[in-house]
Design an enzyme around this catalytic site. Structure first.
Site, short mmCIF file in Angstrom:
data_model
loop_
_atom_site.label_atom_id
_atom_site.label_comp_id
_atom_site.label_asym_id
_atom_site.label_seq_id
_atom_site.Cartn_x
_atom_site.Cartn_y
_atom_site.Cartn_z
N HIS A 174 0.74 -1.40 0.09
CA HIS A 174 -0.04 -0.02 -0.12
C HIS A 174 0.77 1.20 -0.03
O HIS A 174 0.57 2.22 -0.71
CB HIS A 174 -0.84 0.21 1.37
CG HIS A 174 -1.92 -1.06 1.30
ND1 HIS A 174 -1.80 -2.08 2.24
CD2 HIS A 174 -2.88 -1.42 0.70
CE1 HIS A 174 -2.69 -3.05 2.18
NE2 HIS A 174 -3.47 -2.51 1.14
N LYS A 233 -0.64 -6.82 -7.62
CA LYS A 233 -0.70 -8.34 -6.98
C LYS A 233 -2.31 -8.96 -7.15
O LYS A 233 -2.53 -9.89 -7.52
CB LYS A 233 -0.48 -8.30 -5.45
CG LYS A 233 -0.76 -9.74 -4.98
CD LYS A 233 -0.21 -9.62 -3.54
CE LYS A 233 -1.22 -9.30 -2.74
NZ LYS A 233 -2.32 -10.01 -2.39
#
Ligand code: PAF
Length: 295
Positions: A53, A165
């Protein structure tokens, strides 16, 4: 806890990081930024933020005048037997990370703020969500597309940032933005890995010591597939078979899928040609992890 967190002063910065709990607060703030002619980036998250993140937020901070990070554990993308209740949370730590990276506002709504009791309008994607994760998680992408559309409508960002991802999610969001003419640039960011190769994920915290070691089989299988492609292998079946065998060599691993698909349509392909995506989902004990590589 919520009240005592707002506002947080960004270290070494003049700016105050705002924490918004309501849609109204976000809209007012974004409107004020727009009046000043500022650009706005959005990083949608479900919290329990990690370096993956952080890489999205860093890029967003580089590319926009203001960045909003949403921290919302979206119930509609979890199936009835999935891990919504157990999903890890640490909002205070999330705020510290956002603050340290120069995020301007964290949006942290309650589920009731996002979903009216009689909520019944969904954004549903066909085709792209029929394979890979969409096969075993039948309502997952409906929940993702719906909440991401809502966040786009609330924040009205110039750009939004998503990790590679979740490759299928990224492809689906790109397609949704194209199909619904949303005026937002979708920025995909590379997978961030632990030193030993495991892709960073909030769900890695579920793994015990033995499972954590076993989980390495995911990245090993990905690196093996990548190596085969680099060495010239184009037969998807052969690459899939080698990746599968590597995962099956780990007794704690149970395969959900090992697939090679077209990177745009998410439909299986026979030849490893650009844009192709090799994607895996594997249970390590009870924890379902994903990883992939793209060509
Ligand atoms: O990738 C995630 O964390 C979630 O699916 C997202 C995009 C924040 C939507 O809830």
């Amino acid at each position: 806890m919520a009240e005592c967190l707002a506002p947080v002063r960004a270290k070494g910065m003049e700016k105050i990081m705002k924490i918004a709990y309501t849609i109204k607060e976000v809209r007012e703030q974004v409107k004020a930024w727009r009046k000043e002619g500022l650009t706005v980036g959005l990083v949608p998250t479900m919290g329990y933020l990690h370096e993956g993140h952080a890489s999205l937020m860093k890029k967003a901070v580089e590319e926009n005048d203001r960045v909003v990070t949403s921290v919302f554990l979206n119930p509609t993308q979890f199936g009835p037997s999935e891990d919504l209740e157990a999903y890890p949370r640490d909002f205070e730590q999330d705020c510290r990370l956002c603050d340290s990276l120069g995020v301007s506002m964290v949006f942290h709504p309650e589920p009731e703020e996002m979903y009216a009791p009689d909520f019944c309008t969904w954004v549903n994607m066909e085709v792209l969500s029929s394979t890979l994760c969409g096969k075993s998680r039948s309502t997952h992408f409906r929940g993702v597309c719906t909440v991401v559309s809502k966040l786009f409508n609330i924040v009205t960002p110039d750009r939004a940032y998503f990790g590679q991802k979740d490759a299928q999610q990224l492809a689906i969001i790109r397609r949704m933005v194209r199909d619904l003419n949303m005026d937002i640039e979708i920025v995909g960011c590379p997978i961030v890995r632990e030193e030993d190769g495991l892709a960073k994920s909030s769900r890695n915290t579920y793994l015990n010591e033995e499972e954590r070691k076993a989980a390495l089989v995911l990245s090993q299988s990905i690196f093996l597939g990548e190596k085969m492609v680099k060495e010239g292998e184009t037969d998807a079946a052969k690459i899939k078979a080698a990746m599968t065998a590597r995962i099956e060599s780990e007794p704690l691993a149970r395969i959900d899928y090992v697939e090679i698909v077209d990177g745009l349509s998410m439909q299986p392909v026979d030849t490893m040609q650009s844009p192709a995506l090799a994607a895996i989902a594997v249970y390590i004990g009870k924890t379902r992890l994903i990883d992939n590589f793209i060509i």
